[in-house]
Write a protein that holds these residues in place. Structure first.
Motif, PDB file in Angstrom:
ATOM      1  N   GLN A  13       0.824  -1.048   0.147  1.00 19.97           N
ATOM      2  CA  GLN A  13       0.175  -0.030  -0.209  1.00 19.97           C
ATOM      3  C   GLN A  13       0.770   1.218  -0.056  1.00 19.97           C
ATOM      4  OE1 GLN A  13      -3.619  -0.157   0.439  1.00 19.97           O
ATOM      5  NE2 GLN A  13      -3.829   1.983   0.400  1.00 19.97           N
ATOM      6  N   PRO A  71      -5.620  -7.811  -3.602  1.00 18.80           N
ATOM      7  CA  PRO A  71      -5.678  -6.132  -3.466  1.00 18.80           C
ATOM      8  C   PRO A  71      -6.986  -5.809  -2.587  1.00 18.80           C
ATOM      9  CG  PRO A  71      -6.057  -6.463  -5.853  1.00 18.80           C
ATOM     10  CD  PRO A  71      -5.698  -7.898  -5.029  1.00 18.80           C
ATOM     11  N   SER A  72      -6.464  -4.910  -1.684  1.00 14.17           N
ATOM     12  CA  SER A  72      -7.640  -4.350  -0.948  1.00 14.17           C
ATOM     13  C   SER A  72      -8.537  -3.271  -1.799  1.00 14.17           C
ATOM     14  CB  SER A  72      -7.070  -3.718   0.452  1.00 14.17           C
ATOM     15  OG  SER A  72      -6.266  -2.537   0.165  1.00 14.17           O
ATOM     16  N   SER A  73      -9.502  -2.706  -1.298  1.00 15.47           N
ATOM     17  CA  SER A  73     -10.329  -1.839  -1.877  1.00 15.47           C
ATOM     18  C   SER A  73      -9.627  -0.519  -1.831  1.00 15.47           C
ATOM     19  CB  SER A  73     -11.860  -1.746  -1.352  1.00 15.47           C
ATOM     20  OG  SER A  73     -11.501  -1.193   0.314  1.00 15.47           O
ATOM     21  N   SER A  74      -8.884  -0.096  -0.679  1.00 16.12           N
ATOM     22  CA  SER A  74      -8.116   0.935  -0.888  1.00 16.12           C
ATOM     23  C   SER A  74      -6.966   0.767  -1.825  1.00 16.12           C
ATOM     24  CB  SER A  74      -7.411   1.436   0.454  1.00 16.12           C
ATOM     25  OG  SER A  74      -6.870   0.293   1.043  1.00 16.12           O
ATOM     26  N   VAL A  76      -6.953  -0.744  -4.769  1.00 18.58           N
ATOM     27  CA  VAL A  76      -7.691  -0.905  -6.046  1.00 18.58           C
ATOM     28  C   VAL A  76      -8.110   0.781  -6.225  1.00 18.58           C
ATOM     29  CG1 VAL A  76      -9.576  -1.261  -7.156  1.00 18.58           C
ATOM     30  CG2 VAL A  76      -8.556  -3.028  -5.921  1.00 18.58           C
ATOM     31  N   GLU A  77      -8.440   1.305  -5.491  1.00 18.71           N
ATOM     32  CA  GLU A  77      -8.784   2.890  -5.432  1.00 18.71           C
ATOM     33  C   GLU A  77      -7.408   3.571  -5.661  1.00 18.71           C
ATOM     34  OE1 GLU A  77      -9.897   6.336  -2.678  1.00 18.71           O
ATOM     35  OE2 GLU A  77     -11.228   4.761  -2.527  1.00 18.71           O
ATOM     36  N   GLU A  80      -6.328   3.214  -9.352  1.00 13.34           N
ATOM     37  CA  GLU A  80      -7.202   3.998 -10.258  1.00 13.34           C
ATOM     38  C   GLU A  80      -6.655   5.136 -10.409  1.00 13.34           C
ATOM     39  OE1 GLU A  80     -11.369   3.125  -8.641  1.00 13.34           O
ATOM     40  OE2 GLU A  80     -11.138   1.081  -9.759  1.00 13.34           O
TER      41      GLU A  80
END
Length: 134
Positions: A13, A71-74, A76-77, A80
């Motif tokens: 991260q 991957p965590s949602s954060s 992935v964000e 992006e």
């Protein structure tokens, strides 16, 4: 998820966050009016090297884990946001290239006209031009 996976996920991260900051710094160079082009070019090269180093660290981290951590949602964000920033950089770079190309073509055309009509004090050349009579 065990403690090692959590540490690896946090490190991953952090690395992607560093990629985002690097991409934003590169975008900033394209959005501001150039003050010192040589210094800004050097900064861009340094940011590019930093980008490559961070990507290499991510690859090493993925190799150490053996399998890709999901991957965590954060994360992935973050990915992006990085993709959006890179797309903006690419658009600005293409616009800059098109503008530079247009300017170079205009200068070349002006040089051709100057050589054709005025000779530009070049020895051994005669300016020739023909006017169409109607």
């Amino acid at each position: 998820m065990d403690k090692l996976d959590l540490i690896m996920a946090n490190r991953r991260q952090t690395l992607y966050d560093q990629l985002l900051q690097c991409a934003k710094a590169q975008l900033h160079l394209f959005t501001e009016e150039p003050v010192n082009e040589a210094a800004e070019l050097e900064t861009f090269v340094q940011l590019s090297q930093q980008w490559e180093q961070i990507c290499a660290e991510i690859e090493d981290l993925d190799k150490k884990t053996g399998t890709m951590l999901p991957p965590s949602s954060s994360l992935v964000e973050l990915m992006e946001k990085i993709a959006e920033t890179l797309q903006q950089i690419e658009q600005r770079l293409h616009a800059s290239m098109n503008e530079t190309g247009s300017e170079l073509k205009a200068v070349n055309n002006q040089r051709l006209v100057m050589n054709a009509y005025y000779g530009m004090n070049q020895k051994g050349q005669s300016s020739l031009y023909f006017d169409e009579k109607k």
